[in-house]
Every structure is written in C-alpha cells, then in structure tokens.
Design a protein around this motif. Structure first.
Motif, short mmCIF file in Angstrom:
data_model
loop_
_atom_site.label_atom_id
_atom_site.label_comp_id
_atom_site.label_asym_id
_atom_site.label_seq_id
_atom_site.Cartn_x
_atom_site.Cartn_y
_atom_site.Cartn_z
N SER A 63 0.86 -1.18 0.00
CA SER A 63 0.00 0.00 0.00
C SER A 63 0.90 1.23 0.00
N PHE A 64 1.18 1.72 -1.19
CA PHE A 64 2.03 2.90 -1.37
C PHE A 64 1.78 3.40 -2.79
N HIS A 82 1.30 -1.05 -6.03
CA HIS A 82 0.30 -0.57 -5.08
C HIS A 82 -1.05 -1.24 -5.28
N THR A 86 3.50 -1.03 4.32
CA THR A 86 3.11 0.38 4.28
C THR A 86 4.33 1.25 4.48
N ALA A 100 2.57 5.06 7.26
CA ALA A 100 1.10 5.13 7.26
C ALA A 100 0.57 5.67 8.58
N GLN A 132 -5.08 4.97 8.18
CA GLN A 132 -4.76 4.17 6.99
C GLN A 132 -4.55 2.71 7.37
N LEU A 133 -3.83 2.48 8.45
CA LEU A 133 -3.58 1.11 8.89
C LEU A 133 -4.88 0.42 9.28
N LEU A 192 -6.69 -0.67 6.08
CA LEU A 192 -6.02 -1.77 5.40
C LEU A 192 -6.13 -3.08 6.18
#
Length: 219
Positions: A31-32, A38, A61, A64, A68-69, A72
């Motif tokens: 996740s980037f 991504h 990540t 993050a 955001q965490l 996800l």
C-alpha cells in the motif's frame, strides 16, 4: 534452520497463485501509491481472501497513519505489518501495541553506519528486514532491484529473525545464502518481467534456487 521465502509486491490473482504454487511462505501486498505494485484496500482484500491460509500475508506500508492502517487491516487481515518508511522505534512500538500484530521493520543499508539503529529497532520489532538504501530523491523506499554489501550483515545478531532484501533474483539468491546467515529472503523486482508485473517463471526459479542453496553456517 528453515528459510522463509517472501514474494513481495503481489498485485494480481495470477501473481498470487504463482507465488503460492511455488511454495512461498509469505506474500507481500503493498500500500504505497507511488509504487507500481500498489493495491487499493478492496483489491488487497480480495487477494488476501484467496490466500486461504496457504501462506502468511504481509502488509507493506510506508509511514502510514493509524487511520490508513485501520482501513487496510480491516480489508486484508494481514498476519504481519511491514513498516518500510521512516518510522521511528517509538512509532514501531506504538503500531505493534495498537494493532496487536507482529511487526517487521525494514532498515535501509548502504554502509556499516546504517546498522547503528539496529538495537533500537530490534527492541520493538518481531522481525527485521534489511534492504538496499535508495538514492536520495528516489520515489520508492524499496523494490529498486539493487543489492547492498551483504557482508555487512555477516556478524550481525540482533536477537530477532532477519530477512534479506534488495536486488535478489533467481541468479544471485544462492550466493547471498552462502555468504550470510539469515532467516528469510524477500524478493520483488527480481521476479518481475516489468515494474510491477510478476513473472510466474521467475518466481518459480527464485524459490527453487533458494530452497536448493547451501546455507551459511550449515555443516
């Protein structure tokens, strides 16, 4: 000593199946947004469901936020959180406590001085991953296809499992395993036909080479 093999940057069902079929122990989802690997949360969640306990799922990540965490983790339910940014030891400890999951901290290496931070991160992480330090201004903190001097890790004993990343591919992974003793290896661009495009053939070749390689320290 067993060896964990992680295929990182998996972003399609075909790449995931290739990694699982080859016998990878871990699959990494990124996740980037700047990365060609991504995944948005919904796509990540769909891939995570397809893992079906056949491997451990790692969420990568970069610096993050908690929000955001949370998004996800809710989407994908990762087994391990891989922190690949500039997270401080304090931030690593905070994430590990808040989300109650094992944490792998990536440490970028170019010179021996880059290892000065190891004790602080070892104290708050479950695993440490050593990757090549990117050039100043590089868009990606990892997945750049460049190795570092593996011998820098030869006498390292952080008291935590150690994974090696950075420029590994089917042709050189056995050399790395002969030279230094590690608990796992991590590959991304080294098993791609183009940035972000995994090659099933290269994945299979990488896993075969790693499984068949002599290990540093083995009798």
């Amino acid at each position: 000593m067993s060896l964990d093999i992680k295929i990182c940057g998996v972003n399609t069902p075909a790449a995931l199946e290739a990694a699982l079929a080859a016998g990878a122990d871990m699959v990494g989802f990124v996740s980037f947004p700047k990365s060609p690997r991504h995944l948005e949360p919904e796509a990540m969640g769909a891939l995570a469901r397809a893992v079906e306990g056949r491997a451990r799922m790692v969420l990568l990540t970069v610096d993050a936020s908690d929000a955001q965490l949370e998004t996800l983790i809710a989407a994908a339910g990762p087994d391990i959180l891989q922190l690949h940014g500039h997270e401080s030891p304090e931030r690593v400890a905070e994430i590990r406590a808040r989300f109650a999951r094992p944490v792998m901290k990536a440490i970028s290496v170019r010179t021996a001085q880059d290892l000065d931070v190891v004790p602080a991160y070892a104290a708050v992480s479950d695993l440490l991953l050593f990757d090549a330090k990117p050039d100043p201004g590089a868009l990606l903190p990892g997945g750049n296809g460049r190795p570092f001097d593996w011998d820098l890790l030869r006498s390292l004993d952080p008291g935590r499992p150690v994974m090696l990343s950075g420029g590994l591919d089917p042709d050189n992974v056995s050399q790395a395993l002969v030279r230094i003793r590690v608990d796992g290896i991590d590959v991304s661009s080294g098993v791609e036909s183009a940035p972000g495009v995994k090659s099933p053939e290269k994945i299979a070749a990488f896993v075969r080479a790693a499984r068949g390689a002599p290990r540093s320290g083995d009798a």
